[in-house]
Design a protein around this motif. Sequence first.
Motif, PDB file in Angstrom:
ATOM      1  N   CYS A   1       0.819  -1.219   0.000  1.00 23.31           N
ATOM      2  CA  CYS A   1       0.000   0.000   0.000  1.00 23.31           C
ATOM      3  C   CYS A   1       0.851   1.267   0.000  1.00 23.31           C
ATOM      4  N   THR A   2       2.165   1.155   0.217  1.00 25.68           N
ATOM      5  CA  THR A   2       3.045   2.320   0.179  1.00 25.68           C
ATOM      6  C   THR A   2       3.573   2.596  -1.227  1.00 25.68           C
ATOM      7  N   LEU A   3       3.286   1.690  -2.170  1.00 22.40           N
ATOM      8  CA  LEU A   3       3.813   1.837  -3.527  1.00 22.40           C
ATOM      9  C   LEU A   3       2.880   2.722  -4.344  1.00 22.40           C
ATOM     10  N   LEU A   4       3.012   4.012  -4.140  1.00 25.46           N
ATOM     11  CA  LEU A   4       2.145   5.000  -4.780  1.00 25.46           C
ATOM     12  C   LEU A   4       2.753   5.475  -6.090  1.00 25.46           C
ATOM     13  N   PRO A   5       1.929   5.974  -6.995  1.00 27.09           N
ATOM     14  CA  PRO A   5       0.479   6.176  -6.886  1.00 27.09           C
ATOM     15  C   PRO A   5      -0.346   4.943  -7.256  1.00 27.09           C
ATOM     16  N   ALA A   6       0.323   3.890  -7.742  1.00 25.35           N
ATOM     17  CA  ALA A   6      -0.421   2.735  -8.243  1.00 25.35           C
ATOM     18  C   ALA A   6      -1.306   2.101  -7.175  1.00 25.35           C
ATOM     19  N   ALA A   7      -0.802   2.052  -5.923  1.00 24.48           N
ATOM     20  CA  ALA A   7      -1.534   1.346  -4.871  1.00 24.48           C
ATOM     21  C   ALA A   7      -2.655   2.165  -4.248  1.00 24.48           C
ATOM     22  N   ALA A   8      -2.742   3.430  -4.613  1.00 27.64           N
ATOM     23  CA  ALA A   8      -3.792   4.270  -4.035  1.00 27.64           C
ATOM     24  C   ALA A   8      -5.174   3.709  -4.379  1.00 27.64           C
ATOM     25  N   ASN A   9      -6.020   3.631  -3.370  1.00 23.33           N
ATOM     26  CA  ASN A   9      -7.413   3.175  -3.526  1.00 23.33           C
ATOM     27  C   ASN A   9      -7.554   1.696  -3.890  1.00 23.33           C
ATOM     28  N   MET A  10      -6.458   0.930  -3.769  1.00 23.51           N
ATOM     29  CA  MET A  10      -6.559  -0.507  -4.034  1.00 23.51           C
ATOM     30  C   MET A  10      -7.078  -1.227  -2.801  1.00 23.51           C
ATOM     31  N   LYS A  11      -7.936  -2.206  -3.013  1.00 25.16           N
ATOM     32  CA  LYS A  11      -8.469  -2.994  -1.910  1.00 25.16           C
ATOM     33  C   LYS A  11      -7.448  -4.012  -1.437  1.00 25.16           C
ATOM     34  N   SER A  12      -7.728  -4.609  -0.279  1.00 19.88           N
ATOM     35  CA  SER A  12      -6.807  -5.570   0.310  1.00 19.88           C
ATOM     36  C   SER A  12      -6.525  -6.734  -0.625  1.00 19.88           C
ATOM     37  N   SER A  13      -7.547  -7.235  -1.290  1.00 23.78           N
ATOM     38  CA  SER A  13      -7.356  -8.382  -2.188  1.00 23.78           C
ATOM     39  C   SER A  13      -6.431  -8.034  -3.348  1.00 23.78           C
ATOM     40  N   ALA A  14      -6.527  -6.799  -3.832  1.00 25.40           N
ATOM     41  CA  ALA A  14      -5.662  -6.378  -4.933  1.00 25.40           C
ATOM     42  C   ALA A  14      -4.230  -6.162  -4.459  1.00 25.40           C
ATOM     43  N   LEU A  15      -4.080  -5.609  -3.254  1.00 20.13           N
ATOM     44  CA  LEU A  15      -2.742  -5.408  -2.706  1.00 20.13           C
ATOM     45  C   LEU A  15      -2.036  -6.737  -2.464  1.00 20.13           C
ATOM     46  N   ARG A  16      -2.802  -7.753  -2.066  1.00 19.55           N
ATOM     47  CA  ARG A  16      -2.218  -9.072  -1.774  1.00 19.55           C
ATOM     48  C   ARG A  16      -2.131  -9.955  -3.021  1.00 19.55           C
ATOM     49  N   ASP A  17      -2.448  -9.418  -4.159  1.00 23.91           N
ATOM     50  CA  ASP A  17      -2.595 -10.190  -5.390  1.00 23.91           C
ATOM     51  C   ASP A  17      -1.572 -11.320  -5.523  1.00 23.91           C
ATOM     52  N   HIS A  18      -2.062 -12.557  -5.488  1.00 20.82           N
ATOM     53  CA  HIS A  18      -1.268 -13.768  -5.712  1.00 20.82           C
ATOM     54  C   HIS A  18      -0.099 -13.929  -4.731  1.00 20.82           C
ATOM     55  N   ALA A  19      -0.053 -13.124  -3.690  1.00 16.71           N
ATOM     56  CA  ALA A  19       1.033 -13.268  -2.722  1.00 16.71           C
ATOM     57  C   ALA A  19       0.978 -14.624  -2.033  1.00 16.71           C
ATOM     58  N   GLN A  20      -0.219 -15.063  -1.660  1.00 10.56           N
ATOM     59  CA  GLN A  20      -0.336 -16.350  -0.978  1.00 10.56           C
ATOM     60  C   GLN A  20       0.113 -17.495  -1.898  1.00 10.56           C
ATOM     61  N   GLN A  21      -0.293 -17.451  -3.153  1.00  8.37           N
ATOM     62  CA  GLN A  21       0.107 -18.507  -4.083  1.00  8.37           C
ATOM     63  C   GLN A  21       1.618 -18.507  -4.304  1.00  8.37           C
ATOM     64  N   ILE A  22       2.229 -17.326  -4.338  1.00  9.99           N
ATOM     65  CA  ILE A  22       3.686 -17.247  -4.484  1.00  9.99           C
ATOM     66  C   ILE A  22       4.374 -17.865  -3.278  1.00  9.99           C
ATOM     67  N   LEU A  23       3.881 -17.535  -2.071  1.00 12.96           N
ATOM     68  CA  LEU A  23       4.458 -18.090  -0.837  1.00 12.96           C
ATOM     69  C   LEU A  23       4.272 -19.602  -0.768  1.00 12.96           C
ATOM     70  N   GLU A  24       3.111 -20.066  -1.188  1.00  7.93           N
ATOM     71  CA  GLU A  24       2.867 -21.512  -1.173  1.00  7.93           C
ATOM     72  C   GLU A  24       3.814 -22.224  -2.130  1.00  7.93           C
ATOM     73  N   ALA A  25       4.054 -21.630  -3.294  1.00 12.66           N
ATOM     74  CA  ALA A  25       4.978 -22.229  -4.261  1.00 12.66           C
ATOM     75  C   ALA A  25       6.391 -22.269  -3.699  1.00 12.66           C
ATOM     76  N   VAL A  26       6.795 -21.197  -2.997  1.00 13.61           N
ATOM     77  CA  VAL A  26       8.128 -21.156  -2.382  1.00 13.61           C
ATOM     78  C   VAL A  26       8.245 -22.224  -1.299  1.00 13.61           C
ATOM     79  N   ALA A  27       7.228 -22.322  -0.450  1.00  9.88           N
ATOM     80  CA  ALA A  27       7.255 -23.309   0.635  1.00  9.88           C
ATOM     81  C   ALA A  27       7.284 -24.735   0.093  1.00  9.88           C
ATOM     82  N   LYS A  28       6.514 -25.008  -0.944  1.00  5.09           N
ATOM     83  CA  LYS A  28       6.523 -26.342  -1.547  1.00  5.09           C
ATOM     84  C   LYS A  28       7.877 -26.654  -2.157  1.00  5.09           C
ATOM     85  N   ASP A  29       8.510 -25.658  -2.733  1.00  8.01           N
ATOM     86  CA  ASP A  29       9.840 -25.849  -3.296  1.00  8.01           C
ATOM     87  C   ASP A  29      10.838 -26.227  -2.204  1.00  8.01           C
ATOM     88  N   LEU A  30      10.686 -25.579  -1.035  1.00 10.77           N
ATOM     89  CA  LEU A  30      11.578 -25.887   0.095  1.00 10.77           C
ATOM     90  C   LEU A  30      11.349 -27.307   0.606  1.00 10.77           C
TER      91      LEU A  30
END
Length: 373
Positions: free
Chosen positions: A23-52
């Motif tokens: 949310c600090t990455l302005l101006p792009a992040a201005a007015n973005m909802k939580s789901s948009a800010l987190r976009d695919h972050a969980q899937q990226i983390l899951e892929a990293v954890a599975k790789d480990l």
Amino acid sequence: MRLAEFIFRNMETILAQWEAFACTLLPAAANMKSSALRDHAQQILEAVAKDLSVIQTRDAQLEKSKGRAPVIIDAPETAAQTHAILRARGGFDIKQLAAEYRALRASVLRLWMDHCPSDELDMDDMIRFNEAVDQALAESVSLFSEQVDQARNLFLGMLGHDMRSPLQTIQMTASYLVALNAGDRVASAASRLIRSGARMQSLLDDLCDFNRTKLGLGINIVPASVDLAAVIRDQLDQLRTIHPDRQLDLTVRGKCDGVWDGQRLQQLLGNLVLNAIRYGTPNSPVRVIVTGEEADVCIAVSNSGTAIGPVAMEQLFEPLKRGVDHGEGYDEDSHLGLGLYIVREIAKAHGGEIQVHSENGETVFTVRLPRSR
């Protein structure tokens, strides 16, 4: 606790820190909802954890650390790639995209180190985690760059298309003023408009052709039976009108008929001659020699002047590269550094090739074109 297990157990905490940074990455992040800010972050983390969690030999780990991990053919788009596409479309720049991964790396390792005693931290996990994040970052950056390039090329294509109509109107109006015989001052001003319009048209044509090649479409040609000698004479007559102070000589040898795109070859010749005028000795002629041989026709354009150095020779046909002008009447902004690149692409589209020799005060560009393809 092993790092993969820690990531799965503390997913929400990690995602909250990702969101807080995003949310600090302005101006792009201005007015973005939580789901948009987190976009695919969980899937990226899951892929990293599975790789480990996958058992990996030392040799395999070494190969992966060098970027030589096996590539899965026809694999679906990864979460990191999808994230890059959506970030590009959302107005983020590439520095902000990379910053997200840098912050993710730091937050995960810091949380893990704060949670586990130092003697329980597995250094191998840390190394493999960094490799996995680097892999995700590489996937994101690659696709992000492709998205930016595609958007830029589409914009240039639309710009070039939309500029043609007003430019043609300017040229037609200037020709009309010349035909009015309204006095020397009007005729002189109209002539300047015609010359400037021709230069703008040349820049616009080069820009549009360059854009086509970057979109993977190549130079478009419409071959037909033509007399290359007549095509070249016509182009040289036009160039003499634009540059009345320069001597342009033409020599034709042998039969010069074949199957080519006449307008494209006029463009090819125009770029070579203008290049010779730009970089050649001002008071020396530019010589064009057309030689018809049994299977092909050769076009040679030569000029006197300073020889091309070895460094410049290596990048001579690269786009957006400009040499130092030696001719008179040219400014650095009068061309885009695309002329020779376009020449090479036109020759390739006809199944031909181009070579250059520069020594003993003379530079010669030679284009060889098969009579038919």
